[in-house]
Structures are given as structure tokens and as C-alpha cells.
Write a protein that holds these residues in place. Sequence first.
Motif, PDB file in Angstrom:
ATOM      1  N   ASP A  63      54.325  40.614  23.368  1.00 42.87           N
ATOM      2  CA  ASP A  63      53.678  39.384  22.898  1.00 42.87           C
ATOM      3  C   ASP A  63      52.975  38.776  24.099  1.00 42.87           C
ATOM      4  OD1 ASP A  63      54.888  36.428  21.018  1.00 42.87           O
ATOM      5  OD2 ASP A  63      52.885  37.274  21.334  1.00 42.87           O
ATOM      6  N   GLY A  64      51.915  38.083  23.876  1.00 37.93           N
ATOM      7  CA  GLY A  64      51.276  37.379  24.985  1.00 37.93           C
ATOM      8  C   GLY A  64      49.975  37.979  25.465  1.00 37.93           C
ATOM      9  N   GLY A  65      49.707  39.181  25.032  1.00 35.47           N
ATOM     10  CA  GLY A  65      48.398  39.746  25.369  1.00 35.47           C
ATOM     11  C   GLY A  65      48.183  40.024  26.845  1.00 35.47           C
ATOM     12  N   THR A  66      49.267  40.218  27.585  1.00 37.12           N
ATOM     13  CA  THR A  66      49.092  40.600  28.987  1.00 37.12           C
ATOM     14  C   THR A  66      49.452  42.073  29.128  1.00 37.12           C
ATOM     15  OG1 THR A  66      51.365  39.922  29.461  1.00 37.12           O
ATOM     16  CG2 THR A  66      49.631  38.310  29.896  1.00 37.12           C
ATOM     17  N   VAL A  67      48.938  42.669  30.170  1.00 31.15           N
ATOM     18  CA  VAL A  67      49.276  44.061  30.438  1.00 31.15           C
ATOM     19  C   VAL A  67      49.782  44.202  31.858  1.00 31.15           C
ATOM     20  CG1 VAL A  67      47.404  44.744  28.870  1.00 31.15           C
ATOM     21  CG2 VAL A  67      47.089  44.979  31.326  1.00 31.15           C
ATOM     22  N   HIS A  68      50.594  45.205  32.046  1.00 35.79           N
ATOM     23  CA  HIS A  68      51.166  45.475  33.363  1.00 35.79           C
ATOM     24  C   HIS A  68      50.822  46.895  33.764  1.00 35.79           C
ATOM     25  CE1 HIS A  68      54.381  43.959  36.230  1.00 35.79           C
ATOM     26  NE2 HIS A  68      53.985  45.098  36.734  1.00 35.79           N
ATOM     27  N   GLY A 111      39.142  45.241  28.224  1.00 28.02           N
ATOM     28  CA  GLY A 111      38.312  44.174  27.677  1.00 28.02           C
ATOM     29  C   GLY A 111      39.014  42.833  27.706  1.00 28.02           C
ATOM     30  N   ILE A 112      39.819  42.640  28.730  1.00 30.72           N
ATOM     31  CA  ILE A 112      40.563  41.383  28.856  1.00 30.72           C
ATOM     32  C   ILE A 112      40.276  40.754  30.217  1.00 30.72           C
ATOM     33  CG2 ILE A 112      42.388  42.017  27.252  1.00 30.72           C
ATOM     34  CD1 ILE A 112      44.097  42.928  29.569  1.00 30.72           C
ATOM     35  N   PRO A 113      40.549  39.442  30.356  1.00 28.53           N
ATOM     36  CA  PRO A 113      40.297  38.810  31.650  1.00 28.53           C
ATOM     37  C   PRO A 113      41.246  39.352  32.721  1.00 28.53           C
ATOM     38  CG  PRO A 113      40.777  37.164  29.955  1.00 28.53           C
ATOM     39  CD  PRO A 113      41.073  38.497  29.362  1.00 28.53           C
ATOM     40  N   LEU A 114      40.823  39.234  33.972  1.00 30.71           N
ATOM     41  CA  LEU A 114      41.639  39.743  35.070  1.00 30.71           C
ATOM     42  C   LEU A 114      43.005  39.069  35.106  1.00 30.71           C
ATOM     43  CD1 LEU A 114      41.904  41.582  37.526  1.00 30.71           C
ATOM     44  CD2 LEU A 114      40.742  39.823  38.890  1.00 30.71           C
ATOM     45  N   ASP A 115      43.053  37.777  34.786  1.00 31.07           N
ATOM     46  CA  ASP A 115      44.358  37.138  34.905  1.00 31.07           C
ATOM     47  C   ASP A 115      45.332  37.490  33.780  1.00 31.07           C
ATOM     48  OD1 ASP A 115      43.386  33.691  34.147  1.00 31.07           O
ATOM     49  OD2 ASP A 115      43.787  35.412  32.838  1.00 31.07           O
ATOM     50  N   SER A 116      44.901  38.360  32.855  1.00 31.69           N
ATOM     51  CA  SER A 116      45.859  38.908  31.895  1.00 31.69           C
ATOM     52  C   SER A 116      46.494  40.187  32.394  1.00 31.69           C
ATOM     53  CB  SER A 116      45.159  39.229  30.560  1.00 31.69           C
ATOM     54  OG  SER A 116      44.627  38.075  29.988  1.00 31.69           O
ATOM     55  N   VAL A 117      46.117  40.601  33.608  1.00 28.57           N
ATOM     56  CA  VAL A 117      46.606  41.873  34.136  1.00 28.57           C
ATOM     57  C   VAL A 117      47.493  41.621  35.334  1.00 28.57           C
ATOM     58  CG1 VAL A 117      45.971  44.111  35.131  1.00 28.57           C
ATOM     59  CG2 VAL A 117      44.483  43.017  33.428  1.00 28.57           C
ATOM     60  N   SER A 118      48.661  42.221  35.338  1.00 34.07           N
ATOM     61  CA  SER A 118      49.448  42.233  36.565  1.00 34.07           C
ATOM     62  C   SER A 118      49.675  43.689  36.953  1.00 34.07           C
ATOM     63  CB  SER A 118      50.776  41.498  36.384  1.00 34.07           C
ATOM     64  OG  SER A 118      51.481  42.021  35.288  1.00 34.07           O
ATOM     65  N   ILE A 119      50.004  43.898  38.200  1.00 30.75           N
ATOM     66  CA  ILE A 119      50.117  45.273  38.686  1.00 30.75           C
ATOM     67  C   ILE A 119      51.321  45.408  39.594  1.00 30.75           C
ATOM     68  CG2 ILE A 119      48.377  44.738  40.478  1.00 30.75           C
ATOM     69  CD1 ILE A 119      47.631  47.784  40.298  1.00 30.75           C
ATOM     70  N   SER A 120      52.050  46.481  39.414  1.00 29.92           N
ATOM     71  CA  SER A 120      53.141  46.839  40.318  1.00 29.92           C
ATOM     72  C   SER A 120      52.822  48.208  40.890  1.00 29.92           C
ATOM     73  CB  SER A 120      54.474  46.902  39.574  1.00 29.92           C
ATOM     74  OG  SER A 120      54.845  45.623  39.118  1.00 29.92           O
ATOM     75  N   SER A 121      53.000  48.344  42.182  1.00 28.55           N
ATOM     76  CA  SER A 121      52.535  49.571  42.812  1.00 28.55           C
ATOM     77  C   SER A 121      53.456  50.016  43.932  1.00 28.55           C
ATOM     78  CB  SER A 121      51.132  49.341  43.388  1.00 28.55           C
ATOM     79  OG  SER A 121      51.205  48.437  44.486  1.00 28.55           O
ATOM     80  N   GLY A 122      53.157  51.188  44.456  1.00 26.08           N
ATOM     81  CA  GLY A 122      53.827  51.647  45.670  1.00 26.08           C
ATOM     82  C   GLY A 122      55.268  52.051  45.472  1.00 26.08           C
ATOM     83  N   ASP A 123      55.641  52.450  44.278  1.00 24.09           N
ATOM     84  CA  ASP A 123      57.032  52.799  43.984  1.00 24.09           C
ATOM     85  C   ASP A 123      57.019  54.153  43.281  1.00 24.09           C
ATOM     86  OD1 ASP A 123      59.639  52.996  42.852  1.00 24.09           O
ATOM     87  OD2 ASP A 123      59.754  50.818  42.553  1.00 24.09           O
ATOM     88  N   THR A 124      57.809  55.095  43.779  1.00 22.80           N
ATOM     89  CA  THR A 124      57.789  56.428  43.170  1.00 22.80           C
ATOM     90  C   THR A 124      58.325  56.409  41.741  1.00 22.80           C
ATOM     91  OG1 THR A 124      59.884  56.893  44.296  1.00 22.80           O
ATOM     92  CG2 THR A 124      57.868  57.718  45.332  1.00 22.80           C
ATOM     93  N   GLU A 125      58.986  55.316  41.360  1.00 23.12           N
ATOM     94  CA  GLU A 125      59.417  55.187  39.965  1.00 23.12           C
ATOM     95  C   GLU A 125      58.237  55.035  39.013  1.00 23.12           C
ATOM     96  OE1 GLU A 125      62.834  54.928  38.428  1.00 23.12           O
ATOM     97  OE2 GLU A 125      62.875  56.157  40.236  1.00 23.12           O
ATOM     98  N   PHE A 126      57.098  54.656  39.543  1.00 24.30           N
ATOM     99  CA  PHE A 126      55.958  54.351  38.674  1.00 24.30           C
ATOM    100  C   PHE A 126      55.066  55.555  38.433  1.00 24.30           C
ATOM    101  CE2 PHE A 126      57.701  50.460  38.877  1.00 24.30           C
ATOM    102  CZ  PHE A 126      57.244  49.524  39.786  1.00 24.30           C
ATOM    103  N   GLY A 127      55.394  56.685  38.996  1.00 23.44           N
ATOM    104  CA  GLY A 127      54.569  57.860  38.746  1.00 23.44           C
ATOM    105  C   GLY A 127      54.330  58.636  40.020  1.00 23.44           C
ATOM    106  N   VAL A 128      53.296  59.449  39.964  1.00 22.79           N
ATOM    107  CA  VAL A 128      52.903  60.218  41.142  1.00 22.79           C
ATOM    108  C   VAL A 128      51.589  59.665  41.640  1.00 22.79           C
ATOM    109  CG1 VAL A 128      51.993  62.460  41.907  1.00 22.79           C
ATOM    110  CG2 VAL A 128      54.089  62.367  40.547  1.00 22.79           C
TER     111      VAL A 128
END
Lengths: 792, 157, 298
Positions: free
Chosen positions: A464-469, A494-511
Amino acid sequence: MTSYSVVNSRAPRLDAPDKTTGSAVYIDDITLPGMLFGAVLHSPLAHARILNIDTSRAKKLPGVKCVVTSDDAGLVKYGVSPARYDEVLFCYDKVRYVGDEVAAVAAIDLETATEALSLIKVDYEELPAVLTLEDAVAEGAPLVHEEYARNIGAEVHHEFGDVEAALAECDLVLTDTFRNKRQDGAFIEPQGCIAEYDPKGNLTLRSSTQSPHYVQRTIAMVLGVPIGKVRVIKPYVGGGFGPKVAANSMEMAACLMSMKTGKPVKMGFTREEVFLYGRARHQFVHTLTTGVKKDGTLMALKNECYLEGGAYSSFGIATIYYAGSLLGGPYRLKNMKYDGYRVCTNKPACGAQRGHGGVIARAAWEQQLDRIAEEIGMDPVELRLKNMMEAGDVSCNELKMNSLGMRECIEAVRDGSGWKEKKGRLPKGKGIGMACGFFVSGAGFPIYRSETYHATVSIRVSEDGGTVHVYTASAEIGQGSDTAFAMIAAETIGIPLDSVSISSGDTEFGVDLGAYSSRQTLMTGHATKEAAMDVRRQILGVMARELKVDISELDLKDGLVVFKHGRVDYSHVRARYIKEHRGWQGLARGHDPLTFQEAARIAYLARGTIIGKGKYKPGDLGGTHKGAAVGTSPAYGCSAQVVEVNVDMETGKITVEKMTDAHDCGFAINRTSVEGQMQGSLSMGLGEALFEEVKFDEKGRILNSNLAEYKIATSLDMPNVTPIIVESHEPYGPFGAKEVGEGAIMPTIPAILNAVYDATGVRFQELPLTPERVFMALRSKERKTQQSTGEH
Amino acid sequence: MKTLINLKINGREYEVAVEPTKTLVDLLRYDLGLTGTKKGCGTGECGSCTVIFNGKPVNSCLVLAIQARGAEILTIEGLKPAQGLHPIQQAFVDKGAVQCGFCTPGMILSASSLLKKNPNPSEPEIRKALSGNLCRCTGYQKIVEAVQSVGKDDERR
Amino acid sequence: MLLPKFEYHEPKTLTEAGEILRAVGPDASILAGGTDLLVNMKRGKTAPKHVVCLSRIEELKKTAKEQEALTIGACLTVAGLREVEQVGADFKGVYEAAGSLGSPLIRNLATAGGNIVTARPAADLPPPLIAYGADIKLMKENGERILPLEEFFKGPGETAIEPGEILCSIVLKEPPLYSGGGYEKLGIRRSLEISVVNVAAFLALDGPSGAINEARIVLGAVAPRPIRSPSAEGALIGQEPDERLFQEAGQKAAEDARPIDDFRASAEYRREMVKTLTKRALKRAYEEAKVREWRRWK
């Protein structure tokens, strides 16, 4: 002309506010309960056999919890490329440079750990050391590694076309030998890490690294921990520039000691240890022979390069290829021969640093091209324009220019700097010079042989909330990659930048292979875009069914659902949303446009949690010759630069007064970030041209292992840069984007060299251009002139 | 042996026990949890440990904690108002003056010290004021532009 | 980087400082700005058992103008030194040297006295202070003494200071009419630099367009301590100042220099730079001397 909502703008970086308030967390800011403090014992000798290591007194010191040597660590060899795994965690038979790691200690505090180090007794039998290129390759020189005959750790021989035949047809052939000095990355934040091994066998390493992925693999391999139980997390990193890409022994020592003590172990390099570890730019000695026709057509290039690589191969196995391959562009050159020799010495290992093996090769060659231009009476800019490649060309070493804005870059700096008005018209002591540059947009292959994807990204839509991570294992090390990927995700969905958050730099998140070879914008950007498209498709797919329209009728823009043709009744969708949010304020009602927030909610209700997945691997890059793996890339960035200098003829001191730089980054995801990378690259290039040099004494000890005597540019040394962004729209880049982070440094050193020649009439074939070096050369030239004209 | 000292940090009174060997930067970072002040070299050569000490920007790695008895110290944490950002912080964000961010707290404090004395500094004056703070990422230009923009626009420095 | 363990002492007065120094004995170092001592302690170059901090002693930070002398407290910071009105007005060479020392951050900690008593051959303040004929006042438990700064330096890290003695102040006499000073520093970058070579010059003229009455040329980083250049001074005194004369003085100064090769620069280059920096420092001094009027020091 496409108009974008988010990308190509000057959006402020997502991490900037936290960094300005001091709340951004770097590795040394982190404390874990029960944490121990570790320290490494370094060899004081450049080359010695280890006869005995006695850790008994250290172990008995109150407060010491763990002392480890190769007996505990084992002897699994590692390095950067599997073709050259020539390091072990702790030396067991001999030490190969002052700084080589022999043991480590973990204790209740750093004072105790440091005292314990002084209690470890190592008996060495000193061996003769080789400290220079010349000494290392000499007949009968002591060997750093038994398996590298004549201390040559790697050798590359390439020939494309027929260089000798081409040279025979040339009207002018020039040969120069050019050398730089060993550099240091000099990032402001030293390396640091905290290792945590839990009772269930999970090993977590937090580290100031450029590649959690490579570090994860190395730890698993060397320490024998199942890779599925190894997690590497990168906090904010205070600069990397290359030396932080590969796993270092401190990281592995911390892991080992955490495994032994069951407690978290924190370790960090002092500034001196940053220098001892090195893994930065090699010393290169290039002998270049270039042949041209009298009309300026480039015909052939012969490049022989000796790299002084220090005690281990590290990234040098790639460096040696880049030192040749990157001269394949950006000019049309049918005949190129490259012979490279990476020589081991008893000094800290060298590795990759911004621009890798291309920087000094470029410096040497672009100065030689200017020499050629002068000899044939051609303007240096015209010589470049005449020979440059264009989009669609393929270099002799099979590098495909799918996009190449070389002309635009050259013309932009020529016109933006006042080149035509100034060239040849400046008074003695003032000079203007130009040069071009060229770099890969990501290494075409990972450093270990594999079919792995180079980047995987997932995007999770909030229920809910229309944000993406956005989740990515990529490394934000200061270049702005987190913001770039958030912008790509926002634009694509197609959403504003402030609807996006990002987590990075962790091997749990992929390769993700990490931040090196200037790869992340193109490669991780692609994977992000694909994941975002997946999110879009899922959400619009549900909406299409709900609204009984074809999916092609729907679009998302600026957080709203857009209907391409006519009116669509979405009232029932809205009603469902409102029903679930009774009591809420500020809901969209009636004929308000349908929001992404509502659409995403409905999609969740239909499908469950919406997760988009993306991945990227380069396509077929061509390149059939051995070593083609290094140099081939999905795309190539290019740049041109004009620099103005003022040389104090009485002291030799050079002031760089103005820099005009044009860089083809394909498409600027974030314009401010691209400019920042250009300006930062130029400041490193300026430092390397004028000041930077790691100095050793006759025993292989670094004389200037501090930031007072290893001199990077200060705010008073660096002029303003006029940055010009050129966008050639790379077909294989997300939104047409390709690299800027490393390529931008390429023209800097030669533009300065060429400007200094213009100012003084002296060509310098050795860096750095310290006041002394310049003064002595000026004086020598003056004396020669006086002798030849018979004046006194 | 430890000595009890009183000092004021970011407007708040602290009473702490310190060994003679404890530096001010270590006191701030490890004892008081004020990790915004960074450590890049330990020898006064990089400026990332800059704090304002009795009104002057200094390298806190070269000040003993015990020397800070009775002192008034401003760290980067003390600059931010309750809501939003301090104008200098906001300018750094707006002008793209932040990349890796490690030099940023020190740069901002050196800049704030300059702007207090000289509300509208010229570019050479800004560069001179920042010449003890090293940056490897930005080439300094956007940092200078950020400081210039505060000089022009804002009263609340 | 950790500091080795030490006992810390913080006297409130000079007398107390003297007592402490006598009591703790020779294994003690004085802490003022810390920009030299703490760095050396962190690098393992020195590990004194006792550290006596002078920075709380108010009388060591005072400046006073009495009769025709400016007294500068040894614990005045280098930045503070630049804020003293007379320094900027009448001792330009000192003002310029202070502005070139280290960085703005270092200048807020480093002290004038520290830059003297550490006796680094490349230090910035001693050459112009010597050029202006500075004296220093040293205090011990049983009294004080004054000596010319020029006689204070013995070699790198070595001075004429006696055990238990503290450098209290620097005394600068008001310069004569039509005199001026200049300082030239050559470093590799433009900040955070230790001089490769530095030169301080002082000229006193016989009238605004007159010949040179007094000349002092002091060379730094080209000998174990800052040195005067009698050859250059001899070439200047009694002469009419002009570009050619300053050039000649530079050549002569190079003859008095005794530089060494080290990792920063070669002796040969340093000797050449003495020529240029001397000429330039003289030019600065001359520009000031031409216009320096008598100012009543209030």
C-alpha cells in the motif's frame, strides 16, 4: 525529443542530506555489542624468509582473545583473477614487501591489540630485495615468486594488422619512452571492517568495499565457509577509486578471528596502512612508436610497456591488458602491436585505480600525437578530428563503437576554451594543450570465469502507499549510483523520485560485480530498468484486466495512470481503494486522476506482493584474441579536454589555470552527478600529473605514507572546470547511458603535458611534473640553446 | 589515570572521564556517539576531523580531550536545526557538493567558520578557508559553489 | 593511531610550569599547539613520560606593545599572530610566513613558540623573525634571559634551550622608517606544505629612494638551521636597490646555502631556488620599504 520526468535532471542525491548532517554511517561509525578490536602484524622487511613465529607472549597478554597466523588461516591461495592466485592470507614461508601480513590479533581494545602485536616474535632471514623494474628483470635477480621467472608475473603479446609493414609506409615515425610513478588511491576514508560470526555459522562482514560480491566469494573460498552463509554488507564508503575492489587480508583476518572468538571483530587501516596495502596505480614505462602519413593519417602503433607491479598480481593481471587495449580507440588505427610485461618487485602490490591501465598509456600517446602534429605542421585538434572513429566503427582490437561522441567532445572543448584564439599566441610561460580519452563502460567479463549475470536487481512495490524499494548489491561509493538507480526506476515505472527508496551494497540483495571498470550505470542501470519494466508490466497488466482495456492503452507517468485514448471508467477501482481506507484523509476521489498508489494496491490484491526482477549480462562483445576479455565492453565513453597552464619559469612551478572538459556519457541520468565525476576525475589527473608519487627508501620502506608528503590536490591547487556533457545515446545503455566515472580522467595528464610544452618548449616524459623536474628541464634546455647558438 | 572534565558540545553540557591519551576526536566518536566527525589520517593532514573549538575550526585529532576541559565545541551534529537542514548543509545538497561525503562534515564546519567572519566571501577566500580540508571526489568546485551560494542568499549562517 | 601513555600536567602559571618541569625531570615534553608533538608521538618518534601543557597559561598568550617593542606570547596561535594589528602592519614578512604555515586548521592550533622551539630547518616563522631581528625570552625557575633568536638554533630539533626552561615570548623591535620585510616560500602544492626552500628578507633604506642601510637575508630549509646570508647582505649594504642588485644578492645567497638532498628535493634545486626566492623576497621588502612612514605606536 523525448522528455523525461526524472532522468537527465539535476535531482539532488538521495544520500546527500545524511552526509551533510553527519548521520550517514561509515564503517568506523559502527559499534556492535561485545565487539573486539583487531590489528595486523606487518613485515618490517622487504624480502625475508620466515624462520619462526612465536605468538605465545602475545596470547598471554590480558585482554587478548585471539592471535592468528597462517597455521590458523590455512594456505588457500587467492588473488583477483583465478589465473593469478598468488597470495595467502598470512605469509608462511616468506614475506615479500614491507607491510606484508604475517599475523593478526583481536583484543578487548585497540591498545591491547597493538601491544600484543609487539609481543609477537618473528624470526626473519633477510633476503636481497628487488625494488625497481630494472633490478627485478636483471639477470640473476632474486625472485619474488619462484613461479615467475625473471620476476615477470604476466606477459601479453598482441598484434593487430601488420605494424612493421605499416610503419614502412609512413612518412613520419616517432618513438618516445614515458614513465609515471607508483600512485596511491588516497581516498579520505581508510579501509575498515567488522566481521561477525554467529553460533549458527553465519558470517557477516561489514566493510568499506567497492564490491561486496567479490569480497564474499574470496572470504568463502579462503576461509572455507559455505558461500550461502557469507554475507557482505557495505555501509557508506568514503571513496574507493580501485584499491577497495578486491578482498583485503584485514577483512579476512577479521572474519577468521570472529569465527575463532564468536565475537564481532572490528578492524581498520591507519593511513600508513592504506599506503602499505597499496593496490593502486602501477608505475608504467611505455615505449611508443607511432607512424603517420604526412597528411596526418595514423597508420601504426607499437606499444611496449613494463609495469612495476609490487609483490602480488592483484588486479595487475587486468592492468597489463588495459595498458595496451585502450589505445585501440578512439582513433582509427589498423595496425597495433602491444607487448606488456608486469614485473614483480618487493613493494606493496599495485592494482586498479581510476582509469586503470589506460591512464598512463593515454598520457604517453596523446603527448606523442601532439609531437606528431607539430612535426607535420598540423593543429593538434585537427589531427584528432582527422583520425577519430565514429559510431559504428570497430577498432583493430575488436572494440565496437556503438556510440561515440568524439567529434562533439573535441569541438566542444575547442570552441569552449578559446583554443583557436589562444593556441600559438600565449606568451612564454603560458600554454594551452588538449588531449582525448577513451574508456570501457564496464569490463565485458567478470574477474572470475563465469556465466554469472553482472547485475541482478529486484524492486519491491509496497503493498500500500505506491512506493517502491529497489534492492541491489551494487556499491554506492560516492559516485551517486544509488540515486542513479532510483532515478532509473522512477522514470521507468512512471513515478516521482521521492516514491522510490533504494537499499544497496548487500550480498543479500542479489549479485552485482561492484563499482569498478566504470560499469554500474550501464550494467546495474540496465538491470534496474528491467526490474522496473517488470513492475510496470505487472501493475498495468492487472489494471488492464480490471479496466477491461488493452495494456497498450495504459501508461504511468509522474505517479498517475495515463489513458492513451479516450475516457476509461475506473470508478470501481477507486471505490475498492476508498472502501479499504475509511477514515483516511486526502484520498483521491471522484474524477481525480487514477494514481499509481491505487493501481499498485489493486495489483497487490490481485497478485500478492509485486516484485520486479531485472538482470544484466553483456551480449556478445566479439573479440576472439586471447585477452580480448579485458578491453571489450558493451560500450565506450570518450572525452576531450583543453587545459591552460601558467609555468613559473624561475621555479618550475606549474599552475593549472583553466580546464575545459567534454565527456560523452551517452546520456546523463543525473547531470549534476556526471559533472561531479568529471571534476573529481580531473582533480585526480591533476594530482598525478603534478604532485603524486609514492616514494621508497633503499630498504623498500615508504617514505611518504601520509597525506602531507603524498600530495593530492588541495582546494588551492585545483582550478575551476567547465564541464560539458555530450550525449551520444548509447544503444546498449539504459536510456542511452554509459560511463563517466573513470573515463573522464584520461585526457587530463596529456592535456597538461601538452600545455606545459606549449608554455615552455619542453616535452616531459616523466611524471610527476614537480617544480624541480620542470626547473631542471628548463635549465637544461636553456643551456643547450646557449651552447648551440654560441651564447653565454 | 582518568580525569573528570566538563565541556560543552553542541550546546549541551557533558561530564566525562578521560585518559590523557584520549584525543578529542576519539572522545566525540567513541565515547559520546557523535560519529559525524570523521577520522581520515589522525595527524592533522586531511581535515575530516574538523570541529569548531572555542570558535575556531581545528583538527580534533590533534587536540587532547583533556585540553577540551571547559571548551565549547561545535560538531557537525550541532549545526542542523530541528527541522530541515542548516543553509550550508542545504547548499551542499542543492549544488551537488557531496559525493562520498567523508570530507563533508569537515568542509561544512570550515565553511561555517568562514561565513561567520566573512558573510560574502570571494572564491579565493573560500578556497583558502577550505585549504586544510582534503577532498578526493569532487575537485572542490561544487563545494566552492555551494559556499558561494550561501554567501549570496542567506542571513542565517 | 594511538598515543603512547603519558602523565599530563596543566600548569596555570609560568611559575607552576617551571616547578613541574623541575619535578618531573628530563623525560618531559612541552605541549602547546600539539601539531608537532602529538603527530610525532602518534608516529612513534617520541614517547615522553610527562607532557606539560602550556596552553592555559594566560600570560603566554598575551601580546603587548611597550616603548618600541612588540612582545608576542609564545603560546599565541599562528592564526592569532596574524590577527595582531602590528604584525600585519609592520612585520609583513612574519604575517606572510604565518599565513603560509600548514593549513587554516593547523594555524588555529600551532603556536608561534612551537614553530620556534621545535627547530625544524624548514619552519616558516624563524626566518622572518630573525630577519626582523627578533629576540626571545626564556624563563626558568631561577630567572629569565633574553637572547637573539638568531643564536637560538643549533641544528634540526636542537636549540639553546636549557633543561627546565620555557620559551615565553618573542620580542620584535619597531622597525625603522623606510624599512620592509618579505617572505617567500616554495612548496610543491599550495597548502599543507613544508617548505622546500624559504627565504626572508629585511631591508632598511636611507630615505624613501635611498641606498640600503640594513639588510638581513635569512634562508630556511637549506641548512641544519635557519641561516643568515652574509654574502648577500654584504652585496646589498650601501647599494642602490634595483632588480639587478637583488639578482646578484640572490646569487650570493645561494653560495651561503648548505642544502642537502632529501626526499622532498635535491640540494642542487634548493640552491637554485635560493637565488630566485631571495630576489623575490627582496623585492617585497623593497616595495614596503619605499613607502613605510613613521607610525607612532600607540
